[in-house]
Design an enzyme around this catalytic site. Structure first.
Site, PDB file in Angstrom:
ATOM      1  CD  GLU A 147      -3.038   1.168   2.336  1.00  0.00           C
ATOM      2  OE1 GLU A 147      -3.095   0.210   3.057  1.00  0.00           O
ATOM      3  OE2 GLU A 147      -4.051   1.818   1.751  1.00  0.00           O
ATOM      4  CD  GLU A 153      -1.938   7.182   7.384  1.00  0.00           C
ATOM      5  OE1 GLU A 153      -2.250   5.926   7.201  1.00  0.00           O
ATOM      6  OE2 GLU A 153      -2.898   8.067   7.423  1.00  0.00           O
ATOM      7  CG  ASP A 180      -6.136   4.502   0.373  1.00  0.00           C
ATOM      8  OD1 ASP A 180      -6.783   5.628   0.287  1.00  0.00           O
ATOM      9  OD2 ASP A 180      -6.369   3.735   1.475  1.00  0.00           O
ATOM     10  CB  THR A 181      -8.740   7.394  -3.653  1.00  0.00           C
ATOM     11  OG1 THR A 181      -9.476   6.850  -2.748  1.00  0.00           O
ATOM     12  CG2 THR A 181      -8.788   6.666  -4.903  1.00  0.00           C
ATOM     13  CE1 TYR A 182      -7.262  10.925   4.325  1.00  0.00           C
ATOM     14  CE2 TYR A 182      -5.568   9.261   4.567  1.00  0.00           C
ATOM     15  CZ  TYR A 182      -6.054  10.606   5.276  1.00  0.00           C
ATOM     16  OH  TYR A 182      -5.686  11.091   6.128  1.00  0.00           O
ATOM     17  CG  HIS A 206      -7.523   0.538   0.652  1.00  0.00           C
ATOM     18  ND1 HIS A 206      -6.490   0.381   1.571  1.00  0.00           N
ATOM     19  CD2 HIS A 206      -8.198  -0.738   0.592  1.00  0.00           C
ATOM     20  CE1 HIS A 206      -6.884  -0.490   2.294  1.00  0.00           C
ATOM     21  NE2 HIS A 206      -7.832  -1.431   1.812  1.00  0.00           N
ATOM     22  NE  ARG A 212      -8.012   7.642   6.466  1.00  0.00           N
ATOM     23  CZ  ARG A 212      -7.185   6.629   5.808  1.00  0.00           C
ATOM     24  NH1 ARG A 212      -7.860   5.917   4.849  1.00  0.00           N
ATOM     25  NH2 ARG A 212      -5.999   6.487   6.361  1.00  0.00           N
ATOM     26  CD  GLU A 241      -8.588   1.903   4.244  1.00  0.00           C
ATOM     27  OE1 GLU A 241      -8.066   0.984   4.655  1.00  0.00           O
ATOM     28  OE2 GLU A 241      -7.858   2.464   3.390  1.00  0.00           O
TER      29      GLU A 241
HETATM   30 MN    MN Z   1      -5.959   2.245   2.708  1.00  0.00          MN
END
Ligand code: MN
Length: 288
Positions: A147, A153, A180-182, A206, A212, A241
């Site tokens: 990921e 993070e 993951d688009t976020y 994701h 979120r 997610e």
């Molecule tokens: Mn994710």
């Protein structure tokens, strides 16, 4: 249409039989094809219950985890790297026992904020570790998704460009990019651009909004993202997610800074997200 997945923490916390049954029933009831269980502690998942619930509800499974400071395979300290490899191999075993097709997440570093960029030794340790783990996962029939998470993070693999370099150095066909688009909203020039750059190395997705929360509001242009996924021929899972303090494991909430509860009804959020994905994927497919 791609398999549509639900991250179990949208609707439940924990990996015991009751939580698994509840999550599987809600996911299947909302129309999802796949259920993803977080296994930060691999031993926390009741693999027999997960396998049974998946069969009962016609779901495929995925797992996801992030490492911690004591198991960080991008550390320069050998004992920590060795502990990380053991953690990842445990997670592969749990994933295989549950019948999961995918094991995803922050597999190559700790999940959390770093105070400095990665070191050359740490990068080398992480690629060597993932090579070993990807080989074992291939033997157990589990695909790995690395990921790409934002700079707060992890410090190791934040972008598709980082991820492609990491995959090239690992050299395993069983290790894919997990977009993951976020996170991509923060680190990539554009969501469609990230899909194009990832190309056929993209394995798992994701989908989530900038806050979120649910998919039908937010700043991410998910229509453009989904259209590019279809145009690229991506056939892998697209997993919804979302996070809220109301429904979250305290350890994970701490590590990804989930301080507020913008939503409380995860089942309703999951159902709405599924409808959104079916509608937008159908629309994108019909015009391509
Ligand atoms: Mn994710």
């Amino acid at each position: 249409m791609n398999p549509l997945g639900l991250h179990a923490m949208v609707v439940t916390v924990g990996g015991d039989a009751a939580a698994i049954g509840n999550a599987a029933a809600l996911a299947a009831g909302a129309g999802y094809d796949l259920l993803e269980f977080p296994i930060l502690d691999p031993a926390s998942l009741d693999t027999r219950a997960a396998r049974g619930a998946a069969e009962e509800h016609g779901l495929t499974l995925a797992t996801s985890l992030g490492l911690d400071d004591g198991t960080d395979v991008s550390s320069s300290q050998v004992p920590i790297v060795e502990a990380g490899v053991r953690r990842l191999l445990d997670a592969v075993a749990v994933s295989a026992e549950a019948g999961a097709e995918w094991m995803c997440g922050v597999l190559a570093s700790a999940l959390g904020r770093y105070a400095a960029p990665p070191t050359a030794a740490g990068w080398a340790n992480a690629t060597a570790a993932l090579r070993e783990v990807a080989d074992e996962a291939a033997r157990r029939g589990v695909r790995l998704g690395l990921e790409l998470v934002n700079r707060y993070e992890s410090n190791l693999v934040n972008t598709v460009t980082d991820g492609l370099r990491f995959l090239d150095e690992v050299g395993s066909p069983n290790l894919y990019l997990h977009l993951d688009t976020y996170h991509a909203l923060i680190e990539e020039e554009s969501l469609p651009g990230a899909v194009r750059l990832a190309g056929d190395r993209l394995g798992y997705v994701h989908i989530g909004q900038n806050d979120r929360g649910g998919l039908s509001s937010g700043t991410a242009d998910l229509d453009a993202f989904l259209a590019e996924l279809l145009a690229s021929g991506f056939a892998g899972p697209i997993t919804f997610e979302a996070f809220s303090r109301a429904v979250s494991d305290p350890d994970l909430a701490y590590r990804i800074a989930i301080w507020r509860s913008p939503w409380t009804d995860g089942a309703a959020l999951a159902a709405e997200a599924h409808d959104f994905l079916v509608e937008r994927l159908s629309a994108a497919g019909s015009t391509s």
